[in-house]
Motif scaffolding. Structure first.
Motif, PDB file in Angstrom:
ATOM      1  N   ALA A  35     -33.022 -20.741  67.535  1.00  0.00           N
ATOM      2  CA  ALA A  35     -33.693 -20.014  66.739  1.00  0.00           C
ATOM      3  C   ALA A  35     -35.361 -19.833  67.741  1.00  0.00           C
ATOM      4  O   ALA A  35     -36.002 -19.255  67.145  1.00  0.00           O
ATOM      5  CB  ALA A  35     -34.401 -21.627  66.401  1.00  0.00           C
ATOM      6  N   ASN A  36     -35.508 -20.503  68.995  1.00  0.00           N
ATOM      7  CA  ASN A  36     -36.395 -20.157  69.764  1.00  0.00           C
ATOM      8  C   ASN A  36     -36.269 -18.825  70.363  1.00  0.00           C
ATOM      9  O   ASN A  36     -37.501 -18.423  70.131  1.00  0.00           O
ATOM     10  CB  ASN A  36     -36.335 -21.138  70.862  1.00  0.00           C
TER      11      ASN A  36
ATOM     12  N   MET B  80     -39.055 -13.116  68.866  1.00  0.00           N
ATOM     13  CA  MET B  80     -39.293 -12.249  69.320  1.00  0.00           C
ATOM     14  C   MET B  80     -40.332 -11.228  68.029  1.00  0.00           C
ATOM     15  O   MET B  80     -40.977 -10.345  67.595  1.00  0.00           O
ATOM     16  CB  MET B  80     -37.832 -11.779  68.367  1.00  0.00           C
ATOM     17  N   LEU B  81     -40.357 -12.486  66.688  1.00  0.00           N
ATOM     18  CA  LEU B  81     -41.397 -12.439  65.498  1.00  0.00           C
ATOM     19  C   LEU B  81     -42.749 -12.381  66.399  1.00  0.00           C
ATOM     20  O   LEU B  81     -43.827 -11.241  65.784  1.00  0.00           O
ATOM     21  CB  LEU B  81     -41.386 -14.007  64.945  1.00  0.00           C
ATOM     22  N   GLU B  82     -43.159 -13.577  67.143  1.00  0.00           N
ATOM     23  CA  GLU B  82     -44.302 -12.932  68.077  1.00  0.00           C
ATOM     24  C   GLU B  82     -44.511 -12.066  69.158  1.00  0.00           C
ATOM     25  O   GLU B  82     -45.580 -11.784  68.645  1.00  0.00           O
ATOM     26  CB  GLU B  82     -44.305 -14.167  69.427  1.00  0.00           C
ATOM     27  N   LEU B  83     -43.871 -11.691  69.440  1.00  0.00           N
ATOM     28  CA  LEU B  83     -43.871 -10.689  70.405  1.00  0.00           C
ATOM     29  C   LEU B  83     -43.982  -9.154  69.399  1.00  0.00           C
ATOM     30  O   LEU B  83     -44.966  -8.234  70.184  1.00  0.00           O
ATOM     31  CB  LEU B  83     -42.591 -10.846  71.612  1.00  0.00           C
TER      32      LEU B  83
ATOM     33  N   ASP C 137     -45.410 -19.650  79.446  1.00  0.00           N
ATOM     34  CA  ASP C 137     -44.661 -19.780  81.000  1.00  0.00           C
ATOM     35  C   ASP C 137     -46.004 -20.053  81.566  1.00  0.00           C
ATOM     36  O   ASP C 137     -46.297 -21.545  82.567  1.00  0.00           O
ATOM     37  CB  ASP C 137     -44.097 -18.747  81.486  1.00  0.00           C
ATOM     38  N   THR C 138     -47.309 -19.727  80.981  1.00  0.00           N
ATOM     39  CA  THR C 138     -48.298 -19.838  82.122  1.00  0.00           C
ATOM     40  C   THR C 138     -49.109 -21.115  81.349  1.00  0.00           C
ATOM     41  O   THR C 138     -49.714 -21.774  82.003  1.00  0.00           O
ATOM     42  CB  THR C 138     -49.383 -18.900  81.405  1.00  0.00           C
TER      43      THR C 138
ATOM     44  N   THR D 218     -41.605 -20.694  72.317  1.00  0.00           N
ATOM     45  CA  THR D 218     -41.378 -20.198  71.041  1.00  0.00           C
ATOM     46  C   THR D 218     -42.043 -18.882  70.805  1.00  0.00           C
ATOM     47  O   THR D 218     -42.425 -18.115  69.832  1.00  0.00           O
ATOM     48  CB  THR D 218     -42.142 -20.924  70.386  1.00  0.00           C
ATOM     49  N   HIS D 219     -43.244 -18.384  72.267  1.00  0.00           N
ATOM     50  CA  HIS D 219     -44.094 -17.269  72.109  1.00  0.00           C
ATOM     51  C   HIS D 219     -44.164 -15.521  72.904  1.00  0.00           C
ATOM     52  O   HIS D 219     -44.417 -14.951  72.411  1.00  0.00           O
ATOM     53  CB  HIS D 219     -45.590 -17.524  71.733  1.00  0.00           C
ATOM     54  N   GLY D 220     -42.730 -16.568  73.719  1.00  0.00           N
ATOM     55  CA  GLY D 220     -42.718 -15.151  74.633  1.00  0.00           C
ATOM     56  C   GLY D 220     -44.072 -15.485  76.195  1.00  0.00           C
ATOM     57  O   GLY D 220     -44.404 -16.749  75.703  1.00  0.00           O
TER      58      GLY D 220
END
Length: 300
Positions: free
Chosen positions: A206-207, A212-215, A253-254, A269-271
């Motif tokens: 799900a994450n 993918m949605l956020e990118l 990651d940041t 969840t966002h990349g």
């Protein structure tokens, strides 16, 4: 970014100064509010930045911040609004960027034989209500698919600049464009498909779908930027770098690294910062929404 003196959108709903959960915005028109359980959740483009920071600082479950403590979702409806009145520079800036997204996405949809239905953008301070539940400034900007509105506390611009190190007016424009990109996904049916897949997936799966949605929304933001430059000549030297810097500052990651946490890819969840920058650049360099298919990309 060249934005002064340009067309402003009338789809601004200004709820600032209402003192909490208001029922009437300054854009005009009465608002009828009724509670309803089980509606769709909000989509946080940049909003989870603040949620993560607060959760790590105070030991709070981020889900509690996102749902307002588990309260009921609120469905809002409004009577037709009168002409939009611009109250300050922040609202004028947002209204210009929103107007640009309306012009750009209307043209892109029309080229494919479809009609774009612009969303409303709600400005608020402190707390308000949305079709996805209670909305707090702590959660930052987000898009609610249930009422098809984007929500923004303009104080987030100061957070973006002073706390996250992403200054510049085009970094702010990227925030708005990203949330409107979620509306594009909603209108195209992408969001419904992702939610159906997420319901059957593991937590890690799900994450990954959320990433993918956020990118894709980052990529759509780049598409908007490319067309805005071609149509309005709105970009100035350094603008794209401002957007890329903002994207790098809010990579999962940041954020985890800056919070002193271990980097856990399965929790993203966002990349990553690199992914968010690369997909924005892909959208900007191609100007083609079809290049933003993160769900079938060989390299995410």
């Amino acid at each position: 970014m060249k934005w002064r003196g340009r067309r402003t959108s009338a789809n601004i709903e200004d709820r600032r100064g209402e003192g909490g959960f208001g029922g009437f915005g300054r854009s005009g028109g009465g608002r009828m509010v009724r509670a309803q359980m089980g509606r769709g959740g909000r989509v946080g483009g940049l909003g989870l930045v603040i949620v993560i920071i607060l959760a790590l600082l105070f030991g709070v479950d981020p889900a509690m911040l996102l749902t307002g403590g588990g309260g009921p979702a609120i469905e809002t409806g409004s009577a037709p609004s009168g002409p939009n009145a611009i109250d300050d520079q922040s609202e004028e800036f947002v209204a210009v960027v929103l107007g640009d997204t309306e012009d750009i996405w209307s043209a892109i949809f029309a080229a494919s034989g479809h009609q774009y239905e612009p969303p409303r953008l709600v400005l608020f301070d402190g707390r308000t209500v949305s079709g996805c539940g209670a909305a707090s400034a702590a959660a930052g900007p987000f898009y609610c698919p249930a009422d098809r509105k984007a929500y923004l506390d303009t104080e987030f611009f100061a957070v973006l600049d002073q706390q996250l190190g992403a200054d510049g007016d085009f970094a702010r424009a990227y925030v708005v464009a990203h949330e409107i990109a979620h509306h594009v996904q909603n209108q195209l049916g992408v969001m419904d498909q992702v939610n159906q897949l997420r319901a059957r997936a593991s937590e890690a799966g799900a994450n990954q779908l959320s990433v993918m949605l956020e990118l894709q929304a980052d990529c759509y933001s780049g598409v908007w930027a490319r067309h805005a430059q071609q149509r309005f000549g709105s970009l100035e030297p350094g603008d794209i770098e401002e957007a890329l810097n903002a994207a790098s500052r809010i990579g999962d990651d940041t954020l985890q690294r800056n919070a002193g946490q271990a980097v856990v890819p399965d929790s993203f969840t966002h990349g990553t910062s690199e992914q968010r920058m690369r997909w924005f650049r892909t959208g900007f360099e191609t100007g083609d929404p079809s290049a933003c298919d993160t769900f079938n990309a060989e390299r995410l």
